[in-house]
Design a protein around this motif. Structure first.
Motif, PDB file in Angstrom:
ATOM      1  N   PRO A 113       0.816  -1.221   0.000  1.00 52.73           N
ATOM      2  CA  PRO A 113       0.000   0.000   0.000  1.00 52.73           C
ATOM      3  C   PRO A 113       0.850   1.271   0.000  1.00 52.73           C
ATOM      4  O   PRO A 113       1.920   1.313   0.607  1.00 52.73           O
ATOM      5  CB  PRO A 113      -0.792  -0.122   1.305  1.00 52.73           C
ATOM      6  N   SER A 114       0.345   2.293  -0.680  1.00 51.81           N
ATOM      7  CA  SER A 114       1.040   3.582  -0.773  1.00 51.81           C
ATOM      8  C   SER A 114       0.043   4.724  -0.733  1.00 51.81           C
ATOM      9  O   SER A 114      -1.047   4.620  -1.281  1.00 51.81           O
ATOM     10  CB  SER A 114       1.810   3.698  -2.091  1.00 51.81           C
ATOM     11  N   LEU A 115       0.444   5.817  -0.101  1.00 50.29           N
ATOM     12  CA  LEU A 115      -0.285   7.084  -0.142  1.00 50.29           C
ATOM     13  C   LEU A 115       0.662   8.154  -0.677  1.00 50.29           C
ATOM     14  O   LEU A 115       1.840   8.175  -0.319  1.00 50.29           O
ATOM     15  CB  LEU A 115      -0.736   7.507   1.249  1.00 50.29           C
ATOM     16  N   TYR A 116       0.141   9.042  -1.512  1.00 52.90           N
ATOM     17  CA  TYR A 116       0.929  10.131  -2.091  1.00 52.90           C
ATOM     18  C   TYR A 116       0.380  11.471  -1.621  1.00 52.90           C
ATOM     19  O   TYR A 116      -0.822  11.643  -1.472  1.00 52.90           O
ATOM     20  CB  TYR A 116       0.845  10.097  -3.618  1.00 52.90           C
ATOM     21  N   PHE A 117       1.283  12.424  -1.426  1.00 54.83           N
ATOM     22  CA  PHE A 117       0.908  13.794  -1.088  1.00 54.83           C
ATOM     23  C   PHE A 117       2.083  14.694  -1.468  1.00 54.83           C
ATOM     24  O   PHE A 117       3.149  14.203  -1.848  1.00 54.83           O
ATOM     25  CB  PHE A 117       0.552  13.931   0.399  1.00 54.83           C
ATOM     26  N   ALA A 118       1.885  16.010  -1.392  1.00 53.28           N
ATOM     27  CA  ALA A 118       2.941  16.957  -1.767  1.00 53.28           C
ATOM     28  C   ALA A 118       3.499  17.647  -0.536  1.00 53.28           C
ATOM     29  O   ALA A 118       2.778  17.933   0.424  1.00 53.28           O
ATOM     30  CB  ALA A 118       2.388  17.995  -2.739  1.00 53.28           C
ATOM     31  N   ASP A 119       4.812  17.939  -0.591  1.00 48.64           N
ATOM     32  CA  ASP A 119       5.414  18.754   0.462  1.00 48.64           C
ATOM     33  C   ASP A 119       5.093  20.226   0.166  1.00 48.64           C
ATOM     34  O   ASP A 119       4.449  20.529  -0.846  1.00 48.64           O
ATOM     35  CB  ASP A 119       6.917  18.462   0.583  1.00 48.64           C
ATOM     36  N   PRO A 120       5.513  21.160   1.024  1.00 48.26           N
ATOM     37  CA  PRO A 120       5.152  22.566   0.812  1.00 48.26           C
ATOM     38  C   PRO A 120       5.644  23.166  -0.506  1.00 48.26           C
ATOM     39  O   PRO A 120       5.094  24.153  -0.981  1.00 48.26           O
ATOM     40  CB  PRO A 120       5.794  23.281   2.007  1.00 48.26           C
ATOM     41  N   ASP A 121       6.683  22.553  -1.109  1.00 46.24           N
ATOM     42  CA  ASP A 121       7.200  23.050  -2.379  1.00 46.24           C
ATOM     43  C   ASP A 121       6.632  22.312  -3.577  1.00 46.24           C
ATOM     44  O   ASP A 121       7.059  22.523  -4.705  1.00 46.24           O
ATOM     45  CB  ASP A 121       8.732  22.963  -2.397  1.00 46.24           C
ATOM     46  N   GLY A 122       5.687  21.419  -3.330  1.00 39.07           N
ATOM     47  CA  GLY A 122       5.067  20.683  -4.424  1.00 39.07           C
ATOM     48  C   GLY A 122       5.774  19.393  -4.797  1.00 39.07           C
ATOM     49  O   GLY A 122       5.382  18.723  -5.750  1.00 39.07           O
ATOM     50  N   ASN A 123       6.823  19.004  -4.055  1.00 36.54           N
ATOM     51  CA  ASN A 123       7.506  17.741  -4.322  1.00 36.54           C
ATOM     52  C   ASN A 123       6.626  16.576  -3.870  1.00 36.54           C
ATOM     53  O   ASN A 123       6.046  16.620  -2.782  1.00 36.54           O
ATOM     54  CB  ASN A 123       8.844  17.676  -3.569  1.00 36.54           C
ATOM     55  N   ALA A 124       6.536  15.558  -4.692  1.00 34.76           N
ATOM     56  CA  ALA A 124       5.691  14.407  -4.373  1.00 34.76           C
ATOM     57  C   ALA A 124       6.392  13.479  -3.386  1.00 34.76           C
ATOM     58  O   ALA A 124       7.563  13.133  -3.559  1.00 34.76           O
ATOM     59  CB  ALA A 124       5.336  13.658  -5.648  1.00 34.76           C
ATOM     60  N   ILE A 125       5.655  13.084  -2.352  1.00 39.15           N
ATOM     61  CA  ILE A 125       6.132  12.154  -1.339  1.00 39.15           C
ATOM     62  C   ILE A 125       5.187  10.960  -1.327  1.00 39.15           C
ATOM     63  O   ILE A 125       3.968  11.118  -1.387  1.00 39.15           O
ATOM     64  CB  ILE A 125       6.139  12.799   0.071  1.00 39.15           C
ATOM     65  N   GLU A 126       5.754   9.772  -1.252  1.00 32.80           N
ATOM     66  CA  GLU A 126       4.980   8.536  -1.141  1.00 32.80           C
ATOM     67  C   GLU A 126       5.321   7.883   0.193  1.00 32.80           C
ATOM     68  O   GLU A 126       6.497   7.725   0.529  1.00 32.80           O
ATOM     69  CB  GLU A 126       5.333   7.587  -2.285  1.00 32.80           C
ATOM     70  N   LEU A 127       4.301   7.524   0.979  1.00 34.53           N
ATOM     71  CA  LEU A 127       4.475   6.715   2.179  1.00 34.53           C
ATOM     72  C   LEU A 127       4.066   5.304   1.818  1.00 34.53           C
ATOM     73  O   LEU A 127       2.960   5.075   1.359  1.00 34.53           O
ATOM     74  CB  LEU A 127       3.623   7.256   3.336  1.00 34.53           C
ATOM     75  N   LYS A 128       4.987   4.340   2.015  1.00 28.59           N
ATOM     76  CA  LYS A 128       4.760   2.973   1.542  1.00 28.59           C
ATOM     77  C   LYS A 128       4.794   2.011   2.697  1.00 28.59           C
ATOM     78  O   LYS A 128       5.705   2.028   3.521  1.00 28.59           O
ATOM     79  CB  LYS A 128       5.850   2.598   0.537  1.00 28.59           C
ATOM     80  N   GLY A 129       3.769   1.155   2.756  1.00 26.48           N
ATOM     81  CA  GLY A 129       3.691   0.132   3.794  1.00 26.48           C
ATOM     82  C   GLY A 129       4.370  -1.161   3.368  1.00 26.48           C
ATOM     83  O   GLY A 129       4.945  -1.262   2.275  1.00 26.48           O
TER      84      GLY A 129
END
Length: 139
Positions: free
Chosen positions: A119-135
């Motif tokens: 499983p993965s969730l994606y979101f952006a940091d304050p500068d718009g860089n994409a971050i993925e949290l992966k289980g």
């Protein structure tokens, strides 16, 4: 700090490339990374880099086209940073991210990473860089 997860390591990094086969050859022949999986339909290659992965996205392919121009002085080259976390409690993660002003894409997707599909969730940091949290990968 009370977080609903712990970062274990970088799972993978994704580079946007102009010539996918040339980049695969570089990471394989120069750095010793092994090609694990290739998705021609997406223009995507996964290479093993020790316990982590390096993913290469062809800027001319289906995934690469979403990031704009080819890598260069004025173009975005890194697609996203993926952090392997534990536990992966989607509801707790979404609530935590929202409390911090982040809007995760959702629901969680099942994506391939250094440990396999999980499983993965994606979101952006304050500068718009994409971050993925992966289980954890599926057992």
């Amino acid at each position: 700090m009370d977080l609903p997860f712990s970062v274990l390591r970088i799972d993978h990094v994704v580079f946007r490339v102009r010539d996918l086969q040339r980049s695969i050859a570089f990471y394989r022949d120069v750095l010793g990374c092994g090609l694990v999986r290739q998705r021609a339909d997406l223009g995507l290659a996964h290479l093993r880099a020790g316990a982590s992965m390096i993913d290469l996205v062809d800027v001319h392919g289906r995934l690469g086209a979403r990031g704009g121009d080819a890598p260069g002085a004025a173009a975005r080259n890194v697609d996203h940073l993926c952090l392997r976390i534990e536990p992966f409690d989607e509801a707790a993660l979404v609530a935590h991210l929202q409390r911090h002003g982040c809007t995760p894409e959702g629901p969680a997707e099942r994506n391939f990473g250094a440990e396999g599909d999980g499983p993965s969730l994606y979101f952006a940091d304050p500068d718009g860089n994409a971050i993925e949290l992966k289980g954890a990968a599926d057992a």
